[in-house]
Design an enzyme around this catalytic site. Structure first.
Site, PDB file in Angstrom:
ATOM      1  N   SER A   1      11.467  63.348  79.989  1.00 18.52           N
ATOM      2  CA  SER A   1      11.024  62.133  80.422  1.00 18.52           C
ATOM      3  C   SER A   1      10.534  62.259  81.696  1.00 18.52           C
ATOM      4  O   SER A   1      12.162  64.068  82.462  1.00 18.52           O
ATOM      5  CB  SER A   1      12.441  61.243  80.445  1.00 18.52           C
ATOM      6  OG  SER A   1      12.441  60.369  81.679  1.00 18.52           O
TER       7      SER A   1
ATOM      8  N   TYR B   1      20.671  58.794  83.169  1.00 17.98           N
ATOM      9  CA  TYR B   1      19.665  58.782  82.065  1.00 17.98           C
ATOM     10  C   TYR B   1      18.579  60.050  82.203  1.00 17.98           C
ATOM     11  O   TYR B   1      18.239  60.877  81.315  1.00 17.98           O
ATOM     12  CB  TYR B   1      18.139  57.369  82.392  1.00 17.98           C
ATOM     13  CG  TYR B   1      17.197  57.163  81.031  1.00 17.98           C
ATOM     14  CD1 TYR B   1      17.399  57.332  80.451  1.00 17.98           C
ATOM     15  CD2 TYR B   1      15.818  58.016  81.923  1.00 17.98           C
ATOM     16  CE1 TYR B   1      16.299  57.006  79.600  1.00 17.98           C
ATOM     17  CE2 TYR B   1      15.365  57.770  81.461  1.00 17.98           C
ATOM     18  CZ  TYR B   1      14.699  57.414  79.869  1.00 17.98           C
ATOM     19  OH  TYR B   1      13.680  57.397  79.172  1.00 17.98           O
TER      20      TYR B   1
ATOM     21  N   ARG C   1      16.454  50.571  94.783  1.00 17.65           N
ATOM     22  CA  ARG C   1      17.684  50.686  93.524  1.00 17.65           C
ATOM     23  C   ARG C   1      18.085  52.430  93.213  1.00 17.65           C
ATOM     24  O   ARG C   1      17.296  53.054  93.625  1.00 17.65           O
ATOM     25  CB  ARG C   1      16.708  50.459  91.818  1.00 17.65           C
ATOM     26  CG  ARG C   1      16.920  49.642  90.582  1.00 17.65           C
ATOM     27  CD  ARG C   1      16.431  49.216  90.170  1.00 17.65           C
ATOM     28  NE  ARG C   1      15.617  50.912  88.939  1.00 17.65           N
ATOM     29  CZ  ARG C   1      14.725  50.834  88.227  1.00 17.65           C
ATOM     30  NH1 ARG C   1      14.522  49.717  87.267  1.00 17.65           N
ATOM     31  NH2 ARG C   1      13.869  51.902  87.504  1.00 17.65           N
TER      32      ARG C   1
END
Ligand code: UD1
Length: 310
Positions: A117, A141, A268
């Protein structure tokens, strides 16, 4: 030739499965626990579905028997979810990935392509982001996906398993599921447009992403499976451009003919501010050649949602 795609019933996996069949792969199997994937994504294709979980090593061993290639996409793929629920996220993304590499090695698979990612970079001063930059994960993550890269590389150097890691940059396209608060932002934008409801933009909307069309990612994955002299390495899988969320929402209103003001919420937690891939290395070493501009990808995707969402 046989390929197994973990997470193969997801929107990326099912697009990849179609691509592999079109490229002449004889047998394509999706290994998926159907947590965020859907059997319906495989309808009308010759992709087989093996319902299983990557936390189950024995199930992976069985699925990988006779496989030439494994494409490892299965994950709990969300930054905010990994902050809210770090334990399942860790278990699937790290322990599950370890199982995938181990089972692939045990079954003599020719190569594993691992979906890493872009989040591994975190916030960097310099854009675009190059593979040689220091990584700086900002969320569980991101850390988990980076650990998967390290394992991919170590399985190549210590256990003789060929691996390639591709750092996906905000992949979007048809079949991306807008059904959860953790869904990718473009799927949520599409749903909002079709329902005529304002989307929520977290922060000021000036954060930017290198949104990458799923067909371009599918093509790159297969190139990474076949390329020579690249085992153990990491490449960006991006389009090479970046657009802010504000620009994106404007473009989508134009494409759809719907005018709708977005709502704005708090930024966020764990969010990266800007993301853009340097595609040089992937172009040179793998023959990466993205075909879809962001506008074209948005058009194709919107058409699909308009035809599919009721
Ligand atoms: C991150 C990774 C990406 C990875 C993905 C998995 C980065 C740069 N990218 O994507 O490589 O594949 O996780 O999920 O870290 N947003 C809104 N409103 C919404 C939803 C999201 O404004 O309703 C915003 C987010 O705050 C973020 C942007 O849209 O700024 C993109 O969010 P999202 O689609 O969840 O993906 P990333 O977290 O960027």
């Amino acid at each position: 030739m046989k390929a197994v795609i973990t997470g193969g019933a997801g929107f990326i996996g099912s697009a990849l499965g179609r691509h592999l069949l079109a490229q002449g792969v004889d047998s394509v199997q999706a290994f998926d626990n159907l947590n965020s994937g859907h059997a319906a994504n495989l309808e009308g294709t010759a992709i087989g579905l093996i319902t299983g979980d990557i936390r189950d090593y024995e199930a992976l061993l069985a699925a990988f028997a006779d496989a030439d290639y494994v494409i490892h996409l299965a994950a709990i793929p969300s930054v905010p979810r990994s902050i809210k629920e770090p334990i399942p996220s860790h278990d699937v993304n790290i322990n599950g990935s370890f199982n995938v590499f181990r089972a692939a090695q045990a079954q003599g698979v020719k190569r594993v392509v691992y979906a890493a990612s872009s989040s591994a970079y975190g916030d960097t001063e310099i854009l675009p982001k190059v593979e040689s930059m220091q990584t700086n994960p900002k969320s569980p993550y991101a850390a988990q996906k980076l650990m998967g890269e390290y394992y991919a590389s170590v399985f190549s150097s210590c256990f003789g398993l060929q691996t390639v890691s591709l750092r996906f940059f905000n992949v979007f396209g048809p079949r991306q599921d807008p059904g959860s608060a953790y869904s990718g932002v473009l799927s949520l934008f599409m749903k909002a447009l079709i329902e005529g409801k304002s989307p929520t933009i977290f922060g000021d909307g000036e954060q930017s992403r290198d949104f990458t069309y799923v067909e371009d990612v599918a093509a790159l994955v297969w190139k990474a499976a076949l390329a020579t002299g690249v085992s153990g390495r990491v490449f960006n899988a991006g389009n090479g451009n970046r657009y802010t969320l504000n620009q994106t929402w404007e473009m989508l209103q134009e494409i759809s003919g719907v005018t709708l003001a977005a709502n704005y919420g708090s930024p966020r937690e764990g969010d990266v501010k800007h993301s853009q891939a340097d595609t040089t290395l992937a172009r040179q070493a793998l023959g990466h050649d993205p075909k879809f501009t962001f506008q074209e990808g948005l058009r194709q995707t919107f058409q699909w949602y308009r035809a599919s969402l009721v």
